[in-house]
Design a protein around this motif. Structure first.
Motif, PDB file in Angstrom:
ATOM      1  N   LYS A 193      17.412  -0.715   0.852  1.00  0.00           N
ATOM      2  CA  LYS A 193      16.864  -2.066   0.718  1.00  0.00           C
ATOM      3  C   LYS A 193      17.764  -2.885  -0.206  1.00  0.00           C
ATOM      4  CE  LYS A 193      12.125  -0.449   1.356  1.00  0.00           C
ATOM      5  NZ  LYS A 193      10.782  -0.326   0.739  1.00  0.00           N
ATOM      6  N   THR A 225      -2.486  -2.182  10.675  1.00  0.00           N
ATOM      7  CA  THR A 225      -2.446  -2.916   9.398  1.00  0.00           C
ATOM      8  C   THR A 225      -3.347  -4.138   9.483  1.00  0.00           C
ATOM      9  OG1 THR A 225      -0.624  -4.283  10.140  1.00  0.00           O
ATOM     10  CG2 THR A 225      -0.049  -2.207   9.073  1.00  0.00           C
ATOM     11  N   TYR A 237       0.270  -4.761   9.545  1.00  0.00           N
ATOM     12  CA  TYR A 237       0.709  -3.609   8.777  1.00  0.00           C
ATOM     13  C   TYR A 237      -0.073  -3.585   7.459  1.00  0.00           C
ATOM     14  CZ  TYR A 237       3.597  -1.074   5.452  1.00  0.00           C
ATOM     15  OH  TYR A 237       4.035  -0.240   4.490  1.00  0.00           O
ATOM     16  N   GLU A 256      -0.183  -1.003   4.003  1.00  0.00           N
ATOM     17  CA  GLU A 256       0.544   0.104   3.411  1.00  0.00           C
ATOM     18  C   GLU A 256      -0.301   1.354   3.279  1.00  0.00           C
ATOM     19  OE1 GLU A 256       2.446  -0.726  -0.187  1.00  0.00           O
ATOM     20  OE2 GLU A 256       3.904  -2.127   0.640  1.00  0.00           O
ATOM     21  N   ARG A 304       6.386   5.948   5.253  1.00  0.00           N
ATOM     22  CA  ARG A 304       7.727   5.374   5.251  1.00  0.00           C
ATOM     23  C   ARG A 304       8.200   5.030   6.673  1.00  0.00           C
ATOM     24  NH1 ARG A 304       9.061  10.700   3.958  1.00  0.00           N
ATOM     25  NH2 ARG A 304       9.229  10.172   1.766  1.00  0.00           N
ATOM     26  N   ASN A 358       6.212   3.802   8.983  1.00  0.00           N
ATOM     27  CA  ASN A 358       5.640   2.476   9.213  1.00  0.00           C
ATOM     28  C   ASN A 358       6.489   1.394   8.561  1.00  0.00           C
ATOM     29  OD1 ASN A 358       3.567   3.316  10.769  1.00  0.00           O
ATOM     30  ND2 ASN A 358       1.990   3.157   9.198  1.00  0.00           N
ATOM     31  N   LYS A 359       6.903   1.658   7.334  1.00  0.00           N
ATOM     32  CA  LYS A 359       7.724   0.677   6.635  1.00  0.00           C
ATOM     33  C   LYS A 359       9.048   0.460   7.363  1.00  0.00           C
ATOM     34  CE  LYS A 359       5.872   1.682   2.029  1.00  0.00           C
ATOM     35  NZ  LYS A 359       6.214   2.135   0.661  1.00  0.00           N
ATOM     36  N   LEU A 413       8.447  -1.539  10.495  1.00  0.00           N
ATOM     37  CA  LEU A 413       8.230  -2.932  10.130  1.00  0.00           C
ATOM     38  C   LEU A 413       9.535  -3.608   9.723  1.00  0.00           C
ATOM     39  CD1 LEU A 413       6.242  -5.250   9.634  1.00  0.00           C
ATOM     40  CD2 LEU A 413       5.951  -4.399   7.298  1.00  0.00           C
ATOM     41  N   GLN A 414      10.370  -2.869   8.979  1.00  0.00           N
ATOM     42  CA  GLN A 414      11.645  -3.423   8.548  1.00  0.00           C
ATOM     43  C   GLN A 414      12.536  -3.737   9.750  1.00  0.00           C
ATOM     44  OE1 GLN A 414      13.721  -0.808   5.913  1.00  0.00           O
ATOM     45  NE2 GLN A 414      15.330  -2.283   5.425  1.00  0.00           N
TER      46      GLN A 414
END
Length: 557
Positions: free
Chosen positions: A73, A226, A239, A241, A266, A268-269, A272-273
């Motif tokens: 990131k 989410t 989404y 968390e 992670r 999911n993150k 999403l990213q």
């Protein structure tokens, strides 16, 4: 009183101010020394500056965490993220988002090259499915990008043996040897002549972008939903968390809502990213290019034009050089040809001179041989005339000899007839003698009878007369018989001797005839045309005539 109070101050270990990082790109490895306070953006910008990349929005730094991967990131410190604790920390500089139209969106050549390397690896690793026909075509463009134009004098069979060009699935699907695959790839490769490396890589990406699995990332998921929403022009992504459910709601309410669960938070993150990044890229494509992008495109256009001009100049120079080399080779070939022709002409001249000398020598020899042959012809003519005279004489002698032979044969026949006649006469004489003896015996008997009966006389006288007559008769008869017998014996002996001589004469005549026939056969191989002209034949004939004459004389005796 004074008192002294001491206190023990704890000493803290100094933390290192830097840490080591290893970044692996598709064609290189780099190591950096980073400060502890660096954020992900700082490290990413350093890598982009190092490789000379300005289209940074497609790429990212990926690292492995446990059983999955994550992207660094940019807004958080590097060490505050779940990066590996190894030293150096390993990151992979990869394309995170993929363009829809590579020919329009990819501006820099380095960007294009990095995409080419990554997509090619994904195809070979079978992360992107590709048909065998497309795999062979892509492999031909990869070979063009690596080796340049095909040159049969340089690219000999087996030059692709160490290159990985086709997925293993394709290699196992067909029962073909490595040489057969190389032959198919080379057939396409030879048709790409004149295509530069960047153009070949672009052609590769233009084919790859149409593959179904191009730009797709895969995750092991079930469902996660989410409550917060992220809206795009066509979808709404929710989404939360603390939940593992992920929901994608299309803005069109008539379409179904897509929901799934992920195995880890992670994931999911990460999803999403990626969704956010793809959405940003989607929006970027539909906006007017920024000043920076416009400058890059202008620079890229100028760079492409410059490279195109350079390639054209290089192509012209290459063509001129090839033409000059061909002209040089042609001149050298012509020079060698002229040298060969001159050498051959010189050799021909030397040979003609030698031939002229040889012909002159042969002419002289031929002239001498002609003189010698003329002399021999004169001698042969003299010999021929001499042989003709000899042949005429020999012919006459042969005629005389044949006449004498015929006379000898007639004489022999006559002697045989006389012998036979003498034998018959001897037989008659013997018969007459026998008859005379019988008559004498009968006469004696009759005389005795007459004497005893008719004329008596004194015994003494009669006896004496008879005795005298008888004695006379007996003595004459005996003498006559002896003479006849002696003549008969002599005649028989002479007749026998004559028959023996006749047999010997016939044998000799037969042997002479055989010898004459053999000599006539031998004379056919002689240089004369008739047996009578052969001296050997004449000499033998004279010898035979002499022998026959001697035998005839013996027979006459």
């Amino acid at each position: 009183t004074d008192c002294c109070i001491t206190s023990k101050i704890p000493r803290f270990k100094k933390q290192p101010k830097t840490f080591k990082v290893k970044v692996i790109t598709m064609d290189a490895e780099m190591e950096f020394s980073c400060e502890v306070k660096w954020k992900g953006k700082d490290l990413f910008d350093l890598v982009c500056r190092t490789v000379g990349l300005r289209e940074t929005w497609f790429f990212g730094l990926r690292y492995t965490v446990k059983d999955t991967y994550a992207w660094l990131k940019p807004e958080k410190k590097v060490l505050d993220q779940e990066v590996p604790k190894d030293s150096p920390i390993t990151f992979h500089f990869l394309a995170k988002f993929f363009p829809e139209k590579v020919e329009e969106e990819l501006v820099q050549e380095i960007t294009q090259h990095l995409f080419f390397l990554q997509v090619k690896k994904q195809i070979l690793d079978e992360e992107i499915f590709c048909s065998p026909e497309a795999s062979v075509l892509l492999a031909s463009y990869a070979v063009q990008a690596k080796y340049g134009d095909y040159d049969p004098n340089f690219h000999k069979p087996g030059f692709l043996a160490q290159d990985e060009l086709l997925p293993k699935r394709v290699l196992m699907q067909y029962q073909m040897t490595a040489d057969m695959w190389e032959e198919k790839i080379t057939a396409w490769y030879a048709e790409h002549r004149g295509i530069a490396r960047d153009e070949a890589e672009m052609e590769y990406l233009k084919i790859a972008q149409d593959l179904e699995m191009y730009g797709v990332s895969y995750f092991a998921i079930t469902v996660s939903v989410t409550d917060c929403t992220f809206k795009t022009r066509e979808t709404q992504i929710c989404y939360l968390e603390w939940m593992l459910r992920f929901t994608i709601k299309p803005l069109d309410k008539k379409k179904d809502v897509f929901k799934f669960y992920s195995s880890q938070l992670r994931v999911n993150k990460l999803i999403l990213q990626l969704c956010i990044g793809n959405h940003d890229l989607f929006m970027r494509r539909r906006k007017v290019d920024s000043i920076e992008v416009q400058q890059m495109k202008a620079q890229a256009k100028e760079e492409k034009a410059r490279k195109k001009m350079e390639r054209q100049i290089l192509a012209r120079e290459k063509q001129m050089r090839e033409e000059a080399e061909r002209a040089k080779e042609e001149m050298e070939r012509r020079l060698f040809q002229l040298q060969d022709e001159a050498r051959l002409a010189n050799e021909a001249l030397l040979r003609s001179e030698e031939t002229a000398d040889l012909l002159a020598e042969k002419a002289q020899i031929a002239e001498e041989e002609a003189k010698l042959l003329a002399h021999k012809a004169a001698e042969a003519e003299q010999d021929r005339q001499r042989l003709e005279v000899t042949a005429m004489k020999t012919k006459e002698e042969k005629r005389l000899m044949e006449q004498k032979m015929r006379e000898a044969e007639q004489l022999a026949v006559k002697l045989v007839e006389q012998s036979e006649r003498r034998l018959k006469e001897a037989d008659h004489l013997k018969q007459d003698l026998t008859e005379a003896k019988d008559a004498e015996r009968r006469a004696k008997q009759k005389l005795l009878e007459i004497t005893k009966t008719t004329y008596p006389v004194p015994s003494d006288f009669a006896y004496e007369s008879a005795s005298t007559r008888l004695d006379f008769k007996d003595s004459d008869m005996k003498r006559l018989s002896m003479e006849i017998e002696r003549e008969r014996l002599e005649y028989m002996e002479k007749s026998k001797h004559l028959q023996d001589q006749l047999k010997e004469l016939k044998t000799e005549i037969e042997s002479l005839k055989l010898e004459e026939q053999q000599q006539q056969a031998d004379c056919t191989t002689c240089h004369t045309t008739a047996p009578s002209t052969c001296l050997l034949y004449v000499m033998n004939t004279l010898i035979r005539v002499t022998l026959i004459q001697e035998m005839v004389l013996k027979m006459d005796v």
